[in-house]
Design a protein around this motif. Structure first.
Motif, mmCIF file in Angstrom:
data_model
loop_
_atom_site.group_PDB
_atom_site.id
_atom_site.type_symbol
_atom_site.label_atom_id
_atom_site.label_comp_id
_atom_site.label_asym_id
_atom_site.label_seq_id
_atom_site.Cartn_x
_atom_site.Cartn_y
_atom_site.Cartn_z
ATOM 1 N N SER A 76 13.682 71.435 8.316
ATOM 2 C CA SER A 76 15.106 71.423 8.678
ATOM 3 C C SER A 76 15.965 72.235 7.729
ATOM 4 N N VAL A 126 24.044 73.689 11.429
ATOM 5 C CA VAL A 126 24.517 72.373 11.874
ATOM 6 C C VAL A 126 25.859 72.044 11.226
ATOM 7 N N LEU A 127 25.989 72.328 9.933
ATOM 8 C CA LEU A 127 27.252 72.058 9.252
ATOM 9 C C LEU A 127 28.370 72.939 9.805
ATOM 10 N N SER A 141 18.680 65.889 10.866
ATOM 11 C CA SER A 141 17.638 66.912 10.937
ATOM 12 C C SER A 141 16.608 66.735 9.833
ATOM 13 N N TRP A 144 20.397 73.543 8.143
ATOM 14 C CA TRP A 144 21.515 72.892 7.472
ATOM 15 C C TRP A 144 22.826 73.653 7.656
ATOM 16 N N VAL A 182 23.059 67.146 9.582
ATOM 17 C CA VAL A 182 22.130 67.633 8.557
ATOM 18 C C VAL A 182 21.180 66.521 8.137
#
Length: 278
Positions: free
Chosen positions: A84, A91-92, A76, A88, A73
């Protein structure tokens, strides 16, 4: 008449997602039985140490996955700035599920004595084959949907690689964990057998759920994107866009449902609540 057909088609495409959610709900009964069997016996000292060691290993690797997701995060934000914000959560989530998969694929081998000659359980003793084959089918469908859109230029290289690599790597890790759980010999001590069966059951369901979620969510997103694309719809009633949108909603809803069931499997196997707190 066309609208009626569209509604019926929409409902029909949603059915697989509903069936998948029901299958995972039924899997909760397997978890209850396995956990209850562990509570009914007193494991050997090595069995108790195995439970503690396995729980600690799972927590550490999942925490590592969370940290990797948080680092992703931050990365990004540095690279994409305000753009980005929509990355979030994915990606998390990718970091968290990667931690689950890595934890199960790298679980330390129990140190208890095994049967001579070695005896091994059946896959059906650990998890429903329907769930395993659904995971494989969903990963294959994700690859089949991603590759044409990527080749046609509808997806950027970054999105294409992410949508293709993440589910495939998750599937490979899941298959490794499933194979390890299947090939490991049974313990020699009868008191450790319920512990061993519960650990295998937890591993099988955790990796299958994680890989399924990592394939369903991008699959649903790509299907929705293809279904609402104005260039892909013909004039008048078109069955294909309706089917794509319904399939996208079904995949996303099923992915969220399976993720919810995955959370219930994260609690480690316990024989005595104090055994994992020492």
């Amino acid at each position: 008449m066309g609208r009626l057909i569209a509604v019926l088609l929409f409902i029909a495409v949603l059915v697989p997602g509903v069936l998948l959610g029901r299958a995972w709900w039924l899997a909760g009964g397997r978890r209850t039985v396995a956990a209850g069997a562990v509570e009914l016996v007193e494991p050997t000292p090595e069995g108790a140490r195995t439970l503690q060691r396995q729980a600690q290993h799972g927590r550490r690797i999942r925490l590592l996955g969370l940290l990797l997701g948080a680092a992703g995060v931050i990365g990004s934000v540095v690279v994409l700035a305000e753009a980005s914000v929509f990355l979030w959560v994915p990606v998390l989530l990718l970091g968290l599920l990667s931690g689950v998969l890595l934890a199960e694929a790298t679980r330390p081998r129990p140190r208890w004595s095994t049967t001579v000659p070695p005896r091994r359980p059946r896959r059906s003793d650990q998890i429903s084959g329907w769930l395993v084959w659904t995971m494989r089918a969903v990963v294959a469908a994700q690859v089949a949907v991603t590759v044409p859109q990527w080749r046609s230029g509808e997806l950027s290289d970054g999105v294409g690689w992410a949508a293709l690599v993440a589910p495939v790597v998750a599937w490979v890790l899941a298959e490794i964990a499933l194979l390890r759980a299947l090939l490991r010999p049974l313990p020699a001590q009868g008191a450790d057998v319920p512990v061993d069966e519960a650990l295998r059951t937890w591993t099988a369901h955790l990796v299958t759920a994680a890989a399924t979620v990592l394939a369903l969510l991008p699959l649903g997103t790509l299907l929705l994107r293809a279904g609402i694309d104005p260039d892909g719809a013909s004039e008048g009633f078109d069955v294909l866009p309706v089917a794509l949108v319904a399939g996208g909603f079904s995949a996303l809803a099923a992915g969220v449902a399976v993720a919810g069931f995955l959370l219930t499997w994260l609690r480690p196997v316990r024989s005595d609540a104090r055994a994992l707190t020492r």
